[in-house]
Design a protein around this motif. Structure first.
Motif, short mmCIF file in Angstrom:
data_model
loop_
_atom_site.label_atom_id
_atom_site.label_comp_id
_atom_site.label_asym_id
_atom_site.label_seq_id
_atom_site.Cartn_x
_atom_site.Cartn_y
_atom_site.Cartn_z
N GLY A 89 39.49 -39.01 43.54
CA GLY A 89 39.44 -37.93 42.55
C GLY A 89 40.82 -37.47 42.10
N PHE A 90 41.81 -37.59 42.97
CA PHE A 90 43.15 -37.12 42.62
C PHE A 90 43.76 -37.92 41.48
CE2 PHE A 90 42.85 -35.85 47.20
CZ PHE A 90 42.66 -34.51 46.94
N ALA A 91 43.21 -39.11 41.23
CA ALA A 91 43.69 -39.90 40.09
C ALA A 91 43.24 -39.28 38.77
CB ALA A 91 43.19 -41.34 40.21
N GLN A 92 42.23 -38.42 38.82
CA GLN A 92 41.79 -37.72 37.61
C GLN A 92 42.70 -36.51 37.43
OE1 GLN A 92 37.46 -37.34 38.57
NE2 GLN A 92 37.22 -38.72 36.85
N THR A 93 43.83 -36.76 36.80
CA THR A 93 44.92 -35.79 36.84
C THR A 93 44.67 -34.56 35.99
OG1 THR A 93 46.01 -37.12 35.17
CG2 THR A 93 46.68 -37.46 37.45
N VAL A 130 43.96 -17.94 41.83
CA VAL A 130 43.21 -18.59 40.75
C VAL A 130 42.60 -19.86 41.34
CG1 VAL A 130 43.33 -19.63 38.46
CG2 VAL A 130 44.80 -17.69 39.04
N SER A 131 41.29 -19.90 41.33
CA SER A 131 40.63 -21.02 42.00
C SER A 131 40.59 -22.24 41.09
CB SER A 131 39.24 -20.62 42.44
OG SER A 131 38.44 -20.40 41.30
N PHE A 132 40.27 -23.37 41.70
CA PHE A 132 40.19 -24.66 41.02
C PHE A 132 39.34 -24.57 39.75
CE2 PHE A 132 37.86 -28.74 40.68
CZ PHE A 132 38.88 -29.67 40.66
N ASN A 166 25.98 -34.32 47.48
CA ASN A 166 27.14 -33.45 47.71
C ASN A 166 27.95 -33.22 46.45
OD1 ASN A 166 26.95 -35.38 50.41
ND2 ASN A 166 27.32 -33.24 50.88
N ASN A 167 28.68 -32.12 46.46
CA ASN A 167 29.76 -31.92 45.50
C ASN A 167 31.07 -31.95 46.28
OD1 ASN A 167 28.69 -31.70 42.92
ND2 ASN A 167 28.19 -29.53 43.15
N PHE A 168 31.91 -32.90 45.95
CA PHE A 168 33.23 -33.01 46.60
C PHE A 168 34.06 -33.84 45.63
CE2 PHE A 168 34.97 -33.45 51.26
CZ PHE A 168 36.18 -32.95 50.86
N TYR A 169 34.59 -33.13 44.62
CA TYR A 169 35.22 -33.80 43.47
C TYR A 169 36.42 -34.65 43.85
CZ TYR A 169 32.12 -31.80 40.02
OH TYR A 169 31.02 -31.51 39.26
N GLU A 170 37.02 -34.37 45.01
CA GLU A 170 38.12 -35.22 45.47
C GLU A 170 37.66 -36.68 45.60
OE1 GLU A 170 37.44 -32.22 46.39
OE2 GLU A 170 39.24 -31.09 46.95
N PHE A 171 36.35 -36.85 45.85
CA PHE A 171 35.81 -38.20 46.04
C PHE A 171 34.98 -38.68 44.86
CE2 PHE A 171 36.83 -36.68 50.27
CZ PHE A 171 37.62 -37.73 50.73
N TYR A 212 42.24 -32.62 36.47
CA TYR A 212 41.77 -31.57 37.37
C TYR A 212 42.98 -30.87 37.99
CZ TYR A 212 36.94 -33.24 37.27
OH TYR A 212 35.68 -33.58 36.89
N PRO A 213 42.89 -29.56 38.20
CA PRO A 213 44.04 -28.82 38.73
C PRO A 213 44.12 -28.89 40.26
CG PRO A 213 42.27 -27.29 38.19
CD PRO A 213 41.78 -28.67 37.78
N TRP A 214 44.30 -30.08 40.78
CA TRP A 214 44.40 -30.26 42.24
C TRP A 214 45.60 -29.51 42.79
CZ3 TRP A 214 39.93 -32.14 43.28
CH2 TRP A 214 39.35 -33.14 42.49
N PRO A 215 45.57 -29.10 44.03
CA PRO A 215 44.47 -29.22 44.97
C PRO A 215 43.37 -28.18 44.71
CG PRO A 215 46.21 -27.96 45.98
CD PRO A 215 46.72 -28.38 44.62
N TYR A 216 42.21 -28.42 45.31
CA TYR A 216 41.11 -27.45 45.24
C TYR A 216 41.56 -26.18 45.96
CZ TYR A 216 36.06 -26.37 44.85
OH TYR A 216 34.83 -25.85 44.52
N VAL A 217 41.37 -25.06 45.27
CA VAL A 217 41.80 -23.76 45.81
C VAL A 217 40.64 -22.79 45.68
CG1 VAL A 217 43.30 -21.77 45.30
CG2 VAL A 217 44.26 -24.08 45.30
N GLU A 218 40.48 -21.92 46.63
CA GLU A 218 39.53 -20.83 46.51
C GLU A 218 40.13 -19.57 47.12
OE1 GLU A 218 37.20 -19.47 45.18
OE2 GLU A 218 36.39 -21.09 43.98
N GLY A 219 39.50 -18.44 46.84
CA GLY A 219 40.02 -17.19 47.38
C GLY A 219 38.95 -16.12 47.49
#
Ligand SMILES: Nc1nc2c(c(=O)[nH]1)N[C@H]1C(S)=C(S)[C@@H](COP(=O)(O)O)O[C@H]1N2
Ligand SMILES: [Mo]
Length: 330
Positions: free
Chosen positions: A194-198, A264-266, A94-99, A200-207
């Motif tokens: 993953g949120f500790a990896q600051t 603007v997505s993640f 999987n890809n799920f960068y939060e984890f 990254y532009p959390w939260p994950y966003v898409e559009g």
């Protein structure tokens, strides 16, 4: 139209040249994004730093409150010319960068609490509101669809998703006539490492544009392989847009906003030179660091040619008429 890239007929995709979305970030951009000096950067080992995993949830989850809805009837309009990817591969690669930023996050993802869960509808809607996920799922017309999935990293799978057309959700949300885009956002809390990896532009966003979002292929997933969707695959609600690279298929959605500004997505925020808004699959437009001509099929490991719009051109090509000057394929 994008430039046609000529390839050797005997050319094969070297696996080693295909790297995960995040492991090769441009050094300067990463520094900026981190807001730190080079000294710290040197000690953190860039984005490849291993993420500490929490113990998988010890207590079993309560039974899924929507379990009775599965399996849903398969829609014969969306079937495939290829074998389905084994469930085990779909749920363990999987890809799920939060984890975490590797593929092996399925155990870590079990820490995600998916009930209670609400989804907010915001922005250009007749009335903003927040709805409980089980109420929402029961209000939607569930069906099963077999879809291809093509990750920008050049692996692919074929998946029996259960869910409902995004169009049904948009009708439910009642956007106003001014809405031009739909923006979706993933949960953000302290259960996921993953949120500790600051940087990254959390939260994950898409559009998506409203035209894309109301295309019949755009699908909201609540199930997988005839059961409620696994946490690592984006429970309890994720998007799939099978004609686009997989990163558009945002997981574990909590917020859906309607707007007249292009979201603007993640990945675009992290590295816009590599990941844009449109991200339509096109084998002739390489990623800056690797070819997109071929893909590795999960499960069998076969290498097969990638298709324009991932094989869904008859459904979606018209969406992009008149937009040829845009970066439609990155
Ligand atoms: N919230 C969130 N959604 C996400 C991702 C992510 O890291 N976080 N990864 C994306 C990418 S790059 C891909 S290829 C797919 C992978 O879906 P799968 O793990 O179910 O195969 O999810 C997409 N959705
Ligand atoms: Mo991906």
């Amino acid at each position: 139209m994008p430039m046609l890239i000529k390839r050797n007929p005997g050319w094969r995709l070297p696996e080693s040249q295909t790297t995960p979305e995040a492991v090769y970030l441009d050094r300067r951009r990463l520094l900026q994004a981190m807001g730190f000096g080079a000294g710290l950067l040197a000690t953190t080992g860039l984005a490849t730093t291993a993420v500490m995993r929490p113990h998988p949830a010890l207590a079993a989850d309560a039974p899924d409150p929507t379990a009775d809805l599965y399996p849903a009837k398969q829609n014969p309009r969306y079937t495939l010319d290829r074998a389905l990817t084994p469930e085990k591969d779909v749920t363990t690669y999987n890809n799920f960068y939060e984890f975490g930023s590797d593929k092996d996050i399925w155990e870590a993802a079990q820490a995600l609490q998916i009930r209670p869960w609400t989804v907010k509808f915001e922005g250009m809607v007749e009335q903003e509101r927040e709805v409980d996920i089980d109420t929402l799922i029961r209000a939607m017309p569930l069906e099963e669809r077999l879809y291809r999935h093509r990750c920008v990293e050049a692996w692919s799978m074929a998946v029996p998703w259960t869910g409902f057309p995004l169009k049904a959700l948009i009708d439910y949300a009642k956007p106003t006539g001014s809405a031009k885009y739909v923006r979706m956002e993933t949960f953000q809390n302290d259960t996921a490492p993953g949120f500790a990896q600051t940087f990254y532009p959390w939260p994950y966003v898409e559009g998506l544009t409203m035209a894309e979002a109301t295309n019949e292929l755009a699908f909201m997933v609540t199930g997988l392989y005839g059961k409620p969707v696994a946490k690592q695959d984006g429970a309890p609600l994720r998007l799939v847009t099978p004609w686009k690279y997989g990163f558009k298929s945002i997981k574990s959605i909590i917020r859906i906003s309607f707007t007249d500004e292009r979201p603007v997505s993640f990945w675009e925020q992290l590295q816009s030179s590599e990941y844009g808004f449109w991200a339509n699959v096109n084998p002739q437009v390489p990623h800056p660091r690797w070819s997109q001509a071929m893909e590795r099929v999960l499960g069998t490991g076969d290498r097969v040619p990638t298709l324009l719009y991932n094989g869904y051109g008859e459904y979606v090509a018209d969406l992009y008429k008149g937009l040829e000057s845009e970066r439609l394929y990155t």
